[in-house]
Scaffold this motif. Structure first.
Motif, short mmCIF file in Angstrom:
data_model
loop_
_atom_site.label_atom_id
_atom_site.label_comp_id
_atom_site.label_asym_id
_atom_site.label_seq_id
_atom_site.Cartn_x
_atom_site.Cartn_y
_atom_site.Cartn_z
N TRP A 74 57.44 39.59 16.27
CA TRP A 74 56.53 40.10 15.46
C TRP A 74 56.92 41.48 15.11
CZ3 TRP A 74 52.84 44.29 16.48
CH2 TRP A 74 52.12 44.67 15.35
N ARG A 101 53.38 36.92 13.96
CA ARG A 101 53.54 36.80 15.34
C ARG A 101 54.10 35.49 16.02
NH1 ARG A 101 51.49 40.28 18.57
NH2 ARG A 101 50.28 41.93 17.58
N SER A 102 54.25 34.46 15.10
CA SER A 102 54.71 33.18 15.46
C SER A 102 56.38 33.40 15.45
CB SER A 102 54.47 31.92 14.46
OG SER A 102 54.77 32.32 13.18
N ASP A 124 53.58 35.22 20.89
CA ASP A 124 53.23 34.08 20.15
C ASP A 124 54.23 33.50 19.52
OD1 ASP A 124 50.66 34.56 20.90
OD2 ASP A 124 50.13 36.06 19.36
N LEU A 125 55.56 33.66 20.02
CA LEU A 125 56.67 33.14 19.42
C LEU A 125 56.33 31.54 19.73
CD1 LEU A 125 59.59 35.31 20.35
CD2 LEU A 125 58.72 35.12 18.24
N LEU A 126 56.83 30.68 18.52
CA LEU A 126 56.90 29.37 18.52
C LEU A 126 58.25 29.05 19.51
CD1 LEU A 126 55.39 28.40 15.06
CD2 LEU A 126 54.21 28.65 17.12
N ARG A 186 60.84 29.18 21.99
CA ARG A 186 60.67 29.68 23.35
C ARG A 186 62.20 29.87 24.12
NH1 ARG A 186 56.66 32.92 23.28
NH2 ARG A 186 56.96 33.04 25.50
#
Length: 188
Positions: free
Chosen positions: A70, A83-84, A138-140, A142
């Protein structure tokens, strides 16, 4: 050892990584919104989380695939990265598509990108997993190559078309980057 878009040069100590970082990114550098102290903290978080470091060289395709956390564009009005998360390529596309509207809503970030377009191609700092910080929570994505420091530089260099095919960018990666290397005999 070379692989698809990644050349592993060897292991590095955290002391070496930090020394190179501080040589290129002083917290006292005189420019608006100096976030070098935040970058140094991300290096510490990555070292605590992953414990090993590698010096690598990345092909343009790998740089464009780095996942960014983000980023609200230095306190601006329009997120550069939600945020993703986005890849460097997606962030560059956002800046290009936003044009003057994006730049006007984010003057500090736009100025930083303009300044860094001609900056030397210094190492960027990445990890193989998100560090424990709210910008990464909140990262999609990982795993893979995830930004620790160098967001503005990577975006600026691609905006300026300074990452052409065949050119490699030095990086330090926390975590076992050898899993990113598919075979030792294939090159990009």
């Amino acid at each position: 050892m070379k692989g698809i878009g990644v050349e592993v040069l060897g292991s590095a100590t955290f002391a070496e990584v930090r020394s190179v970082y501080l040589r290129n990114h002083s917290a006292e550098q005189a420019h608006e919104a100096n976030t070098n102290q935040d970058g140094e903290e991300n290096l510490r978080r990555a070292d605590e989380l992953l414990g090993s470091w590698w010096r690598v060289r990345l092909a343009r395709t790998e740089v464009l695939g780095v996942v960014l956390p983000w980023h609200l564009s230095e306190g601006g009005g329009i997120e550069l990265v939600p945020r993703s998360g986005l890849t460097v390529r997606q962030a560059v596309d956002r800046v290009r598509a936003g044009g003057r509207t994006w730049a006007g809503a984010n003057p500090v970030c736009a100025a930083k990108l303009a300044l860094l377009k001609q900056a030397p191609l210094t190492p960027v700092y990445l990890s193989t997993a998100p560090v424990p910080h709210s910008d990464y929570s909140d990262l999609l994505v990982r795993e893979g190559l995830i930004h620790l420091d160098g967001l503005h530089r990577m975006v600026a260099w691609e905006l300026a078309r300074r990452l052409p095919r065949g050119e490699w960018l030095d990086a330090f990666v926390a975590g076992d980057v050898r899993t990113r290397v598919r075979t030792a005999d294939r090159t990009s």
